[in-house]
Design an enzyme around this catalytic site. Structure first.
Site, PDB file in Angstrom:
ATOM      1  CE  LYS A 122      16.646  29.130  94.307  1.00  0.00           C
ATOM      2  NZ  LYS A 122      16.093  28.001  94.980  1.00  0.00           N
ATOM      3  CE  LYS A 204      21.682  30.660 100.296  1.00  0.00           C
ATOM      4  NZ  LYS A 204      20.241  30.362 100.280  1.00  0.00           N
ATOM      5  CE  LYS A 207      19.178  22.864  98.448  1.00  0.00           C
ATOM      6  NZ  LYS A 207      18.362  22.926  99.618  1.00  0.00           N
TER       7      LYS A 207
END
Ligand code: ATP
Ligand code: LTN
Length: 339
Positions: A122, A204, A207
């Site tokens: 992140k 992965k 979204k």
């Protein structure tokens, strides 16, 4: 009274999802679907949470966050969670999460937090906003779990590292201040623990991927979802089986397996001698059959805001009741004067 006693004997589950955007098929297969199954088994007492406090570790537009929170609640119910039977709540409605989060922050080492792969990922994705909350995210997540004395935490594989830290923190606190927390176990599904991107099957399904063909959203119009499956990256071969260089097909097999309950071996046999086209059509059909009823129930629920409100209010009441017991114990043990 009798019911309370029964509930006390049952093992407890807690899990959560961040309201940081529309849910993907990966979230459903890796997490939500298993929550519904576990709730149906009726051997656990479960608490399911919309992790709104966690969501603001990346920038959120307030109106969008509000909408995502209500959407997620409706999706939880549309997927089959029973909010009348057991609590579904917003994390921010239970102040004990931030209270315990702080105590755990003070018992978590910088070195532990800097090893977390989600933090590293992140930070890369949000390089302009590497804030302190993003860094201490895992100790707040540990607080979510330990507050409810959860035995089991159903999550996708990407959350395993956070669960390990939670266990370490529980043991550390128990050793320092005497037995306080249950040490929880992760519950990671055997099939579909990590659904991969349809475009880059080594990544992965997420979204937040900029390529919308890489994921299927639970609320994607059906024809769009079907197109995404038909466009999914495969390989130059023609056999539906697992193996080196067949990540794309293997991912579609996992999706099909999760949708139909068939094993990977059964799927290989089913499609022997058939091409990728036939296989993709079958995957698309199985996904359609899963998404359609969820989308219908979601549309109905979104028309009934009063009902949604009654669910989260009841959830907050029940969650606060349980969480308060743990936080007052913790405050006493660390040496705070009782108010
Ligand atoms: P983001 O893409 O914004 O990082 P996310 O899609 O990973 O978010 P989370 O809210 O972090 O979503 O995850 C909710 C739950 O869904 C977690 O239990 C996580 O393990 C699970 N999950 C997320 N993506 C997948 C996936 N591709 N396959 C299986 N499980 C997944
Ligand atoms: N970190 C999780 C979401 C989450 C969670 C939790 C999961 C927040 N608190 C407690 C299980 C238990 C995620 O990013 N998927």
């Amino acid at each position: 009274m009798e019911n309370n006693n029964k509930a006390e004997q049952k093992k407890r589950i807690l899990s959560g999802i961040q309201p940081s955007g529309a849910l993907t098929l990966g979230n459903y297969v890796g997490a939500l679907r298993n929550w519904v199954q576990l709730q149906k088994e009726d051997i656990y007492e479960s608490y399911y949470m919309i992790a709104d406090l966690h969501a603001i570790t990346v920038r959120q537009e307030p109106a969008a966050l509000r909408k995502n929170c209500m959407d997620l609640l409706a999706i939880f119910l549309a997927c089959g969670l029973d909010g009348e039977k057991e609590p579904i709540f917003f994390q921010s409605h239970v102040p004990a999460h931030t209270q315990l989060g702080w105590v755990l922050d003070c018992n978590t080492y910088m070195g532990e937090l800097s090893r977390m792969t989600q933090f590293k990922d992140k930070s890369r994705k949000h390089a302009d906003n590497i804030n302190a909350g993003l860094f201490t995210y895992p100790s707040l997540m540990a607080a979510d779990i330990l507050l409810y004395q959860a035995d089991l935490v159903p999550v996708g594989k990407d959350q395993k590292q956070h669960l390990e830290l939670t266990r370490d923190l529980a043991n550390r606190f128990n050793n320092a201040y005497s037995e306080t927390f249950k040490v929880p176990e992760p519950y990671i599904p055997k099939v579909g623990a990590k659904i991969m991107s349809l475009q880059e099957p080594t990544q992965k399904m997420s979204k937040s991927d900029p390529n919308e063909n890489s994921y299927i959203l639970l609320l994607d119009p059906i024809d769009k979802a079907v197109k995404k499956i038909k466009r999914a990256v495969t390989d130059s071969g023609s056999e539906v089986c697992m193996g080196e260089g067949k990540e794309g097909i293997e991912n579609l097999m996992s999706i099909y397996s999760a949708m139909t309950g068939k094993t990977m071996d059964e799927i290989t046999v089913e499609f022997q001698g058939k091409g990728y086209g036939d296989f993709k059509s079958a995957v698309a059909e199985s996904v359609t059959e899963t998404l359609k009823p969820i989308q219908e129930r979601y549309a109905d629920l979104m028309k009934n805001k009063d009902y949604l409100e009654s669910i989260y209010k009841r959830g907050a009441e029940q969650a606060n009741y349980t969480a308060r017991k743990t936080i007052s114990k913790v405050y006493r043990k660390v040496g705070f004067i009782q108010p």
